[in-house]
Structures are given as C-alpha cells and as structure tokens.
Design a protein around this motif. Structure first.
Motif, mmCIF file in Angstrom:
data_model
loop_
_atom_site.group_PDB
_atom_site.id
_atom_site.type_symbol
_atom_site.label_atom_id
_atom_site.label_comp_id
_atom_site.label_asym_id
_atom_site.label_seq_id
_atom_site.Cartn_x
_atom_site.Cartn_y
_atom_site.Cartn_z
ATOM 1 N N SER A 94 30.376 61.555 40.299
ATOM 2 C CA SER A 94 31.032 60.714 41.005
ATOM 3 C C SER A 94 32.012 59.803 41.480
ATOM 4 C CB SER A 94 29.623 60.373 41.590
ATOM 5 O OG SER A 94 29.583 58.767 41.144
ATOM 6 N N LEU A 95 32.589 60.029 40.686
ATOM 7 C CA LEU A 95 33.006 59.157 39.878
ATOM 8 C C LEU A 95 35.183 59.115 39.480
ATOM 9 C CD1 LEU A 95 31.504 57.023 36.988
ATOM 10 C CD2 LEU A 95 31.512 56.406 38.660
ATOM 11 N N GLU A 96 35.625 58.344 40.164
ATOM 12 C CA GLU A 96 37.526 58.660 39.908
ATOM 13 C C GLU A 96 37.939 58.040 38.492
ATOM 14 O OE1 GLU A 96 38.914 60.715 41.564
ATOM 15 O OE2 GLU A 96 37.518 61.199 42.860
ATOM 16 N N LYS A 97 38.131 59.081 38.133
ATOM 17 C CA LYS A 97 39.296 58.155 36.475
ATOM 18 C C LYS A 97 40.374 57.533 37.093
ATOM 19 C CE LYS A 97 41.134 58.693 32.245
ATOM 20 N NZ LYS A 97 41.055 59.977 30.890
ATOM 21 N N VAL A 98 40.680 56.506 36.526
ATOM 22 C CA VAL A 98 42.023 55.326 37.159
ATOM 23 C C VAL A 98 42.955 55.037 35.658
ATOM 24 C CG1 VAL A 98 40.906 54.494 39.307
ATOM 25 C CG2 VAL A 98 40.923 53.358 36.637
ATOM 26 N N ASP A 99 43.793 54.794 35.755
ATOM 27 C CA ASP A 99 45.185 53.834 34.581
ATOM 28 C C ASP A 99 45.305 52.803 35.086
ATOM 29 O OD1 ASP A 99 47.210 54.120 33.327
ATOM 30 O OD2 ASP A 99 48.527 55.299 33.694
ATOM 31 N N PRO A 100 44.819 51.984 34.270
ATOM 32 C CA PRO A 100 45.412 50.403 34.233
ATOM 33 C C PRO A 100 46.856 49.972 34.406
ATOM 34 C CG PRO A 100 43.709 51.263 32.253
ATOM 35 C CD PRO A 100 44.155 52.295 32.987
ATOM 36 N N GLN A 101 47.388 50.922 33.862
ATOM 37 C CA GLN A 101 49.407 50.798 33.779
ATOM 38 C C GLN A 101 50.080 51.472 34.653
ATOM 39 O OE1 GLN A 101 51.139 54.130 31.174
ATOM 40 N NE2 GLN A 101 50.430 53.110 29.522
ATOM 41 N N LEU A 102 49.268 52.300 35.998
ATOM 42 C CA LEU A 102 49.549 52.058 36.580
ATOM 43 C C LEU A 102 49.436 50.905 38.344
ATOM 44 C CD1 LEU A 102 47.876 55.240 38.479
ATOM 45 C CD2 LEU A 102 49.790 55.222 37.557
ATOM 46 N N VAL A 103 48.549 49.700 37.613
ATOM 47 C CA VAL A 103 48.569 48.457 38.390
ATOM 48 C C VAL A 103 49.217 47.316 37.156
ATOM 49 C CG1 VAL A 103 46.876 48.867 40.158
ATOM 50 C CG2 VAL A 103 46.406 48.582 37.741
ATOM 51 N N ASP A 104 49.651 47.641 36.645
ATOM 52 C CA ASP A 104 50.354 47.167 35.523
ATOM 53 C C ASP A 104 48.963 45.981 34.502
ATOM 54 O OD1 ASP A 104 52.594 47.141 36.097
ATOM 55 O OD2 ASP A 104 53.139 45.922 36.795
ATOM 56 N N GLY A 105 47.963 46.215 34.831
ATOM 57 C CA GLY A 105 46.553 46.204 34.557
ATOM 58 C C GLY A 105 45.236 45.248 35.017
ATOM 59 N N HIS A 106 46.013 45.045 36.023
ATOM 60 C CA HIS A 106 45.172 45.056 37.531
ATOM 61 C C HIS A 106 44.826 45.760 38.106
ATOM 62 C CE1 HIS A 106 47.943 41.296 37.434
ATOM 63 N NE2 HIS A 106 48.932 41.666 37.492
ATOM 64 N N LEU A 107 43.290 45.616 37.830
ATOM 65 C CA LEU A 107 42.090 46.682 37.855
ATOM 66 C C LEU A 107 41.408 46.112 39.091
ATOM 67 C CD1 LEU A 107 40.066 47.189 34.341
ATOM 68 C CD2 LEU A 107 42.088 48.789 35.402
ATOM 69 N N SER A 108 42.155 44.923 39.548
ATOM 70 C CA SER A 108 41.257 45.216 40.659
ATOM 71 C C SER A 108 41.476 45.678 41.860
ATOM 72 C CB SER A 108 40.707 43.652 40.722
ATOM 73 O OG SER A 108 42.399 42.931 41.261
ATOM 74 N N TYR A 109 43.108 46.411 41.882
ATOM 75 C CA TYR A 109 43.570 46.491 42.238
ATOM 76 C C TYR A 109 42.811 47.784 42.854
ATOM 77 C CZ TYR A 109 47.649 43.196 41.764
ATOM 78 O OH TYR A 109 47.719 41.686 41.347
ATOM 79 N N PHE A 110 42.758 48.258 42.396
ATOM 80 C CA PHE A 110 42.224 49.818 41.790
ATOM 81 C C PHE A 110 41.006 49.450 43.557
ATOM 82 C CE2 PHE A 110 44.110 50.922 37.978
ATOM 83 C CZ PHE A 110 44.567 52.064 38.719
ATOM 84 N N LEU A 111 40.315 48.166 43.894
ATOM 85 C CA LEU A 111 39.636 48.421 44.866
ATOM 86 C C LEU A 111 39.895 48.121 45.841
ATOM 87 C CD1 LEU A 111 36.861 45.952 42.444
ATOM 88 C CD2 LEU A 111 36.990 48.901 42.902
ATOM 89 N N GLY A 112 41.496 47.239 46.254
ATOM 90 C CA GLY A 112 42.207 47.358 47.314
ATOM 91 C C GLY A 112 43.302 47.789 47.819
ATOM 92 N N ALA A 113 44.559 47.486 47.350
ATOM 93 C CA ALA A 113 45.936 48.106 47.911
ATOM 94 C C ALA A 113 45.433 49.496 47.561
ATOM 95 C CB ALA A 113 46.926 47.181 47.561
ATOM 96 N N ILE A 114 45.126 49.490 45.895
ATOM 97 C CA ILE A 114 45.722 50.929 45.103
ATOM 98 C C ILE A 114 44.719 51.572 45.248
ATOM 99 C CG2 ILE A 114 47.363 51.700 43.329
ATOM 100 C CD1 ILE A 114 48.707 49.412 45.079
ATOM 101 N N GLY A 115 44.006 51.679 46.073
ATOM 102 C CA GLY A 115 42.877 51.564 45.659
ATOM 103 C C GLY A 115 42.172 52.368 47.677
ATOM 104 N N MET A 116 40.873 52.777 48.433
ATOM 105 C CA MET A 116 40.239 52.922 49.041
ATOM 106 C C MET A 116 41.534 52.111 50.535
ATOM 107 S SD MET A 116 38.542 55.250 50.604
ATOM 108 C CE MET A 116 37.248 55.964 48.979
ATOM 109 N N PRO A 117 41.161 50.715 50.655
ATOM 110 C CA PRO A 117 42.000 50.158 51.647
ATOM 111 C C PRO A 117 43.170 50.821 51.919
ATOM 112 C CG PRO A 117 40.391 48.552 50.073
ATOM 113 C CD PRO A 117 40.159 49.628 49.277
ATOM 114 N N GLY A 118 44.161 51.048 50.596
ATOM 115 C CA GLY A 118 45.197 51.427 50.267
ATOM 116 C C GLY A 118 45.511 52.700 51.293
#
Length: 246
Positions: A94-118
C-alpha cells in the motif's frame, strides 16, 4: 491492512510478512478530508472516519523495520491512506517509495505539488484536458486557489475548459459529482459541454513518470510551491502537520 499500534515498543518480530513498521514524519490537511467527516462520504474510494479509530488521510514516513522484499529500513515512503499516528504497521503493497533527491530534501512536497495533488493536476490536464502542446490553446482553471487548481494553472499556458474538483460541495449531502443548477445544466446541454468525473487513482501507471515530470519542473523553477506547516511535540519528538500544500 492497518495494525493500530503507535507504541515505541513494537519489535521487528511483530511485523507481519510483507508489511513494514513505519515512523511518521508528517501528514497533510487537504480538502478531500472533509468528505471523511460524513457518515456517507459520497465517494467509493474514500471511507468515513470512525469514532474512537485512528484517522487517516495521507502522510509520509520512514521505515524502521521491514519484511517486504522491495523496501528496506531507512526508505522514505508515502501513502494515500496513511494513518495519523506516530508509528504504524502497514501492508507493504500500500506504500510508495519516494526519493528525497527529487524534491531537494523537501519531503513535504511529496504530499502536495510533487505528490497526489500535483499528479491530479498533471494527469487531469493530459488525459481529460484535450490540451495539445504548442497549439495556441487557452486553458481556464476555475477555482485556481486550491491545491490542484493552483498547480494546473502553472502547467499550461495554452480554448478548452477543464472542470475538476468542486471542493465547496464536498461537505454537502448531495451525490458526487454534485448536480448543476438547472440554468447551468441547460447551458451545458445546449453547448454540448461534456462533464466527466476524473479520478487520479485510476491512472497509477502514470504516477512514476508524472512524479519525475513534476520534479523536473520544480527543479527548473517552473513549478512554484508554497507550504504552511505546524510543528508540534509528542513525547519529546517533533512532528509536522502540513496545511495548504500547493
């Protein structure tokens, strides 16, 4: 499957096969969560919150122990159904692995602009927007102040109207998508305007390339991200709740 266990004493041996022990980092507050406060969410993919049960609504965390073949201790992962608790045991599938380098370490972006809303914005434009690159089209975004609309407006500068969301109707006792007022419905039929429901979860095969595209735009400065967060302490540990992620 969610095993309700937020204690710090959970051992690796207690983790079921193909599941992982997670330590939460942060959770987002998004408009769709309003549906979960209703007994009937009006949607088949969003379940209502239950009294005395842990609420869920997306989140990101780090693996502390794993018996899943594809993920290891120290990996960062996210999920659409993340429970809001400090630690949890979740089904690895049920989980998706994410790479912090894709967001320059801003992990919260995976919950927004670089995540489901994006992804909702990007895939919605690509699959339902009928937008053709370099065709001198104009895309109109109604309600562009929200998590998805604010991103969709940045993705295309090209006359087709894309309708998505109608967040203001999420907490009303009406079917989804909500019916249009009779005068608007008459105009829609007269002008042969289509109105089709779009659910990003039906396009999981496009998530990986979508995340890479969003990350590229972010790194190039083409995708602007704003974030409001609240830091709180629980048993001497710090956790973040993210608001208005766009």
């Amino acid at each position: 499957m969610l095993y309700r266990d937020s204690s710090s004493n959970t051992k690796v041996s207690q983790v079921p096969s193909a599941a992982r022990l997670m330590s939460s980092i942060g959770w987002p507050t998004q408009e769709r969560l309003r549906c979960k406060m209703n007994e009937d969410t009006g949607s088949d993919y969003i379940a209502p919150w239950q009294l005395s049960q842990v609420v869920d609504g997306g989140g990101i965390g780090i693996i502390e122990a794993s018996k899943h073949t594809n993920l290891n201790k120290g990996d960062f992962v996210t999920s659409f159904y993340w429970p809001w608790q400090t630690k949890a045991i979740l089904d690895g599938n049920s989980l998706e692995k994410v790479d912090p380098q894709l967001v320059d370490g801003h992990l919260s972006y995976f919950l927004g602009a670089i995540g489901m809303p994006g992804l909702t914005s990007l895939i919605g434009v690509q699959e339902k927007g009928h937008i053709t690159a370099r065709s001198n089209q104009t895309m109109v975004v109604s309600g562009a102040a929200g998590a998805c609309g604010s991103l969709a407006g940045q993705m295309n500068q090209n006359s087709h109207i894309v309708l998505c969301g109608q967040i203001s109707q999420y907490n009303k006792d009406v079917p989804y998508p909500p019916p249009l007022p009779p005068p608007i419905e008459a105009i829609r039929k007269e002008r042969n305007i289509t109105r089709e429901r779009f659910l990003v979860l039906n396009y999981k095969d496009k998530f990986e390339p979508g995340i890479l595209q969003l990350s590229q735009w972010f790194k190039e400065g083409k995708l602007k991200v704003e974030l409001t967060s609240i830091l709180y302490h629980y048993n001497s540990s710090c956790y973040l709740v993210y608001f208005c992620i766009i």
